[in-house]
Design an enzyme around this catalytic site. Structure first.
Site, mmCIF file in Angstrom:
data_model
loop_
_atom_site.group_PDB
_atom_site.id
_atom_site.type_symbol
_atom_site.label_atom_id
_atom_site.label_comp_id
_atom_site.label_asym_id
_atom_site.label_seq_id
_atom_site.Cartn_x
_atom_site.Cartn_y
_atom_site.Cartn_z
ATOM 1 N N SER A 172 0.815 -1.210 0.000
ATOM 2 C CA SER A 172 0.000 0.000 0.000
ATOM 3 C C SER A 172 0.853 1.266 0.000
ATOM 4 O O SER A 172 0.429 2.306 -0.515
ATOM 5 C CB SER A 172 -0.928 0.011 1.216
ATOM 6 O OG SER A 172 -1.859 -1.047 1.133
ATOM 7 N N HIS B 110 -4.069 -2.143 -4.876
ATOM 8 C CA HIS B 110 -3.629 -3.461 -5.308
ATOM 9 C C HIS B 110 -4.763 -4.432 -5.016
ATOM 10 O O HIS B 110 -5.683 -4.113 -4.263
ATOM 11 C CB HIS B 110 -2.366 -3.911 -4.557
ATOM 12 C CG HIS B 110 -2.524 -3.784 -3.070
ATOM 13 N ND1 HIS B 110 -3.296 -4.633 -2.320
ATOM 14 C CD2 HIS B 110 -2.033 -2.866 -2.206
ATOM 15 C CE1 HIS B 110 -3.272 -4.251 -1.066
ATOM 16 N NE2 HIS B 110 -2.525 -3.170 -0.954
ATOM 17 N N THR C 92 -1.863 4.321 3.155
ATOM 18 C CA THR C 92 -2.641 5.062 2.157
ATOM 19 C C THR C 92 -2.869 6.522 2.547
ATOM 20 O O THR C 92 -2.554 7.419 1.756
ATOM 21 C CB THR C 92 -3.976 4.350 1.894
ATOM 22 O OG1 THR C 92 -3.689 3.037 1.392
ATOM 23 C CG2 THR C 92 -4.811 5.103 0.884
ATOM 24 N N HIS D 40 -6.752 -9.994 3.781
ATOM 25 C CA HIS D 40 -5.565 -10.671 4.315
ATOM 26 C C HIS D 40 -5.993 -11.822 5.237
ATOM 27 O O HIS D 40 -5.378 -12.884 5.253
ATOM 28 C CB HIS D 40 -4.721 -9.693 5.127
ATOM 29 C CG HIS D 40 -3.779 -8.861 4.307
ATOM 30 N ND1 HIS D 40 -2.700 -9.402 3.660
ATOM 31 C CD2 HIS D 40 -3.744 -7.531 4.061
ATOM 32 C CE1 HIS D 40 -2.029 -8.439 3.030
ATOM 33 N NE2 HIS D 40 -2.638 -7.287 3.261
#
Lengths: 510, 182
Positions: free
Chosen positions: A110, A378, A163, A339
Site C-alpha cells: 500500500s 492493489h 494510504t 488478508h
C-alpha cells in the site's frame, strides 16, 4: 570539495533529464498539455479520490452479486468512465521506468502504491513520499494545499497507515508511524547507507509529521495511539478543532463528528484501525458501534471542506466563493479482512466503501464540476468466484501436477488424473458446515438477492461461492471508475503513476 | 578531470533546456545521509519543496522508552506489565524470568496481516523494586516481493539482563513502546 560539488550537480542535472523524460512518459502526452486558463473541460473544481484498499475486480463483482444481484450494480459501477490500473512497485534503489537501473517488483504494497498516485513516481514497498532512491517527492495533497485548495484525508485505517500517510508524509519506512521514533522502524540503511539524523523528515514519525505539516485540513480516521499530547498542542496551534482528546487518549465519536465545525478538523475514532462494519452491526450496543461509518466521514468531510473553501483564498476560479477541494477517502478494511480471508467481513467492507462512493457520487452530481476517481492500490488475497458446488485446487485430492518434465511451462499430457475433493482438506463450507475445521480449504458461500427464500449464508444452496488464493497481495491490475472533468482519461488501462498527472491536471497543480 | 567536468556541465545545460516548460525535476543530491529533495512537477506552477522541519519538535535522541518502567515496582521473582500506547492491541503470554533473561511472547490481537515493527522493552529491578536497567527485543519486517511466511500473530522474545546489572536483577517488567501491525 568544489569540484566534487560540480560533478555531483552535473550528474544530478543529467539525472534530471532522464527523470523528466520518465515522468513525462508516465503520464503520456497529455502531461505536456497543462493549461492554466481554467476553462477547459479537464479542469475540476474539486477532486475526490476514493481508494478501496486491496479491492480487486472480483471484490467488486462479488459485492455486486451479494448485495444487488447479478443484474445489479454497485454505485461505483455506475460511473461512466471505467478501466484498469497497473500497480507494480520497484525494488529499492531502482530507477524509474525506462532507466537503465529500473528494477520492477510485480506486487506492490500500500505504501508504494500510495506514493505512485500521490507523487507520480515508482518506489519500493514500504516507502512513502520518497522515490526508490530515498529522495523526497512532493505529494498531490501538498501541491493542492500549496495552490490554495482545501484538503481532506479520510480513512478507516490508522491515519498514519500507508494510504492516508502517502499524501501527508515522507518516510523511508511505513512502520515509522509513531508515537515515538525507533531506529528499526524508521531508518533504512540499504537506502541511505548510514543512519539519517533524527531531524530528517524521512525518519520523523509519520504522526509527528501529520500533526505539524498542515497538509490536510480535515483528517478523519483511526490511530489515536500514534499521537501524543505534544501533537495535540501542535494541531491546536495550527487552528485544528481536535475531536475527542489526544492527550487523554479519548477517541472521538460519531456524535462529535456530527457537531464538528470549522476550517480544520482532526478526529480519530479508534486507537487503532476503525472497527469492521460487520462487527459493529453484530454488536450495536458496543463502544465501537459509536464509530462513524466511512459514508458518514465522507459526507462530513465534504461538508467541512465545502463550508471552509472561501477561507481567504483570493485565487478563486470556481466561482463559488473558493478554489475547491481535494479529498482522499480510503476504505482500508477491505484489504485487512482480505488478508484474513474473512469473506463476510470483506464483503461488508466493500458495501461500506461503495456506500461512501454513493455519497460522493451524489455530491458530484449536485456540484457538476467534481472529478471522482474510485480505484484500488492493489488486489489482495486472490479473491475469486467459483461455480456453485465446485472446488479449488487446494481442496483437490490430486492437485494438478507437472508430468511433462520436457515441457515444464505448458504440459501436454493430462495433469489431473482424477478430479475429486480431498475429504481431509475440504470438510465443508468455511462459513458453514466446515467452519469448525481450521484446516478446511473450502469456499465461503453467501446468499444473493435472487436465491430462493430460506437459503442462508454458509449453505451449499447459496449462489455466491468465494475463495481466496492466499493471504497476501497479488499483482493483478485493479479496476478504476470515474466521472467528471478529465475522467475520460481513465477509459482503458493506465499505470498508477498516471493518476498523479490526471488529478494534478484537473486541479491545475502540475 | 577539467574536461570531463566541462562535458558534464554541457550535458547539464542541454538537460535543463530540454525540460523547461515540461517538467521540473530538481535534484539536490548529496552524500549518503544528506537530505535530498526531488520536485516532480509539470506545468506552470513553481517548484515545491515539502516541509522538512517542524518547529517545536525535538528530534529523537535515543531508543524508545516507556515512562511506566519506573512507575512499577515488582516484587522479587515477579514479572509485571508496564503500560504503553498499544496495550489494547496485544496480550503477553508465557512470561518467564530466570534471573538471566526474561522471555515470553506478544500475541497481537488486532488486525494482523503483517507485524511490521515490534519493540518489547524489559525493565529489570532490584530486591527493593527499583529499576536498575533495561534491554529490548526488536522485530522489523524486511519488506520484499514475497511473503513466504503466514501472517504472524505471535512473536516470541527473550531479553537478557544487561551485564552491568547481572546478579542484581530479581524482577522484571515488560512493555511495548513500538507496534506496527496491519
Amino acid at each position: 570539495m568544489k569540484r566534487q560539488t560540480s560533478v555531483l550537480t552535473s550528474t544530478s542535472l543529467v539525472t534530471a533529464l532522464v527523470a523528466s523524460v520518465i515522468l513525462t512518459g508516465l503520464g503520456g502526452a497529455a502531461l505536456t498539455a497543462s493549461a492554466d486558463d481554467g476553462n477547459d473541460r479537464t479542469r475540476a473544481t474539486n477532486v475526490i479520490y476514493l481508494l478501496g484498499d486491496g479491492m480487486g475486480r472480483t471484490h467488486v463483482t462479488a459485492a455486486r452479486e451479494r448485495y444487488y444481484g447479478a443484474a445489479g450494480k454497485l454505485a461505483m459501477e455506475t460511473l461512466p468512465a471505467q478501466g484498469f490500473v497497473s500497480t507494480y512497485a520497484v525494488e529499492k534503489l531502482s530507477g524509474q521506468p525506462g532507466a537503465a537501473d529500473f528494477k520492477p517488483n510485480p506486487v506492490t504494497d500500500s505504501a508504494s502504491a500510495a506514493t505512485a498516485w500521490s507523487s507520480g513516481v515508482k518506489t519500493y514497498n514500504a516507502a512513502l513520499g520518497v522515490d526508490a532512491k530515498g529522495a523526497v517527492v512532493p505529494t498531490m495533497m501538498e501541491l493542492a494545499k500549496k495552490a490554495g485548495y482545501r484538503t481532506g484525508n479520510v480513512s478507516t485505517a490508522e491515519i498514519t497507515d500507508a494510504t492516508p500517510a502517502g499524501q501527508m508524509s515522507h518516510a523511508l519506512a511505513r512502520g515509522c508511524q509513531g508515537p515515538v521514533y525507533s531506529d528499526a522502524a524508521c531508518q533504512d540503511l540499504s537506502i541511505t547507507g548510514a543512519a539519517l539524523p533524527t531531524s530528517d523528515v524521512r525518519v520523523t514519525p509519520i504522526a509527528d509529521q501529520i500533526a505539524r505539516n498542515g497538509t490536510a485540513d480535515v483528517i478523519l480516521g483511526g490511530g489515536l495511539s500514534r499521537f501524543d499530547a505534544a501533537d495535540e498542542t501542535a494541531l491546536k496551534g495550527q487552528g485544528y478543532s481536535v475531536l475527542g482528546s489526544i492527550a487523554g487518549q479519548s477517541t472521538a465519536t460519531k456524535a462529535d463528528l456530527a457537531s464538528a465545525s470549522g476550517a480544520k478538523v482532526f478526529g480519530l475514532f479508534n486507537k487503532g484501525n476503525l472497527t469492521v462494519e460487520k462487527t459493529k452491526q453484530d454488536n450495536p450496543s458496543s463502544v465501537q458501534a459509536q464509530e462513524p461509518t466511512l459514508s458518514e466521514m465522507a459526507s462530513k468531510a465534504i461538508d467541512l471542506l465545502q463550508k471552509g473553501k472561501s477561507n481567504g483564498n483570493k485565487d478563486d476560479r470556481s466561482g463559488k466563493g473558493g478554489k475547491g477541494f481535494y479529498l482522499q477517502i480510503e476504505g482500508a478494511l477491505i484489504d485487512k479482512r482480505s488478508h484474513a480471508n474473512d469473506a463476510a467481513q470483506t464483503l461488508g467492507e466493500m458495501k461500506a466503501f461503495d456506500d461512501a462512493v454513493a455519497v460522493v457520487k451524489d455530491f458530484a452530481k449536485r456540484d457538476g464540476n467534481t472529478l471522482v476517481i474510485v480505484t484500488a492500490d492493489h488486489e489482495c488475497a486472490g479473491f475469486n468466484i467459483i461455480e456453485k458446488g465446485t472446488f479449488t485446487n487446494a481442496e483437490a485430492g490430486t492437485p494438478p501436477a507437472n508430468v511433462d518434465s520436457g515441457n515444464t511451462a505448458n504440459n501436454s499430457t493430462p495433469t489431473r488424473p482424477s478430479n475429486s475433493k480431498d475429504a481431509a482438506r475440504s470438510t465443508g463450507i468455511v462459513n458453514g458446515a466446515g467452519a469448525a475445521d481450521p484446516k478446511n480449504f473450502g469456499p465461503a458461500t453467501f446468499r444473493t438477492p435472487t436465491d430462493a427464500a430460506g437459503v442462508v449464508d454458509g449453505s451449499p444452496d447459496a449462489g455466491l461461492w468465494l475463495t481466496y488464493l492466499s493471504g497476501n497481495h497479488t499483482g493483478a491490475d485493479v479496476p478504476v471508475f470515474a466521472t467528471g472533468p478529465g475522467s475520460e482519461q481513465l477509459q482503458g488501462t493506465v499505470d498508477n503513476t498516471a493518476l498523479f498527472g490526471i488529478v494534478g491536471r484537473a486541479l491545475r497543480v502540475v | 578531470m577539467k574536461t570531463r567536468t566541462g562535458i558534464a556541465a554541457a550535458l547539464s545545460v542541454v538537460a535543463l533546456c530540454a525540460v523547461v516548460g515540461v517538467t521540473v525535476y530538481a535534484a539536490a543530491a548529496g552524500a549518503n545521509g544528506d537530505a535530498r529533495t526531488v520536485a516532480a512537477m509539470e506545468g506552470p506552477v513553481t517548484p515545491f519543496t515539502p516541509q522538512a522541519t517542524f518547529a517545536g519538535l525535538s528530534p529523537a535522541t535515543g531508543d524508545p522508552e516507556l515512562e511506566s518502567l519506573v512507575q512499577v515496582h515488582p516484587s522479587p521473582g515477579a514479572i509485571v506489565a508496564a503500560a504503553g500506547p498499544f496495550d489494547d492491541r496485544f496480550v503477553l503470554e508465557d512470561l518467564a524470568f530466570d534471573g538471566g533473561s526474561v522471555s515470553g511472547a506478544v500475541r497481537v490481537t488486532s488486525d494482523v496481516s503483517d507485524v511490521l515493527d515490534l519493540e518489547v522493552l524489559a525493565g529489570f529491578y532490584d530486591a527493593k523494586g527499583v529499576l536498575v536497567g533495561n534491554a529490548r527485543f526488536v522485530h522489523h519486517l524486511v519488506e520484499d516481493a514475497t511473503h513466504a511466511e503466514p501472517p504472524e500473530e505471535r512473536l516470541e522474545f527473550t531479553i537478557a539482563v544487561p551485564a552491568d546489572v547481572s546478579g542484581r536483577a530479581v524482577a522484571a517488567s515488560i512493555g511495548v513502546p513500538v507496534l506496527v501491525n496491519e
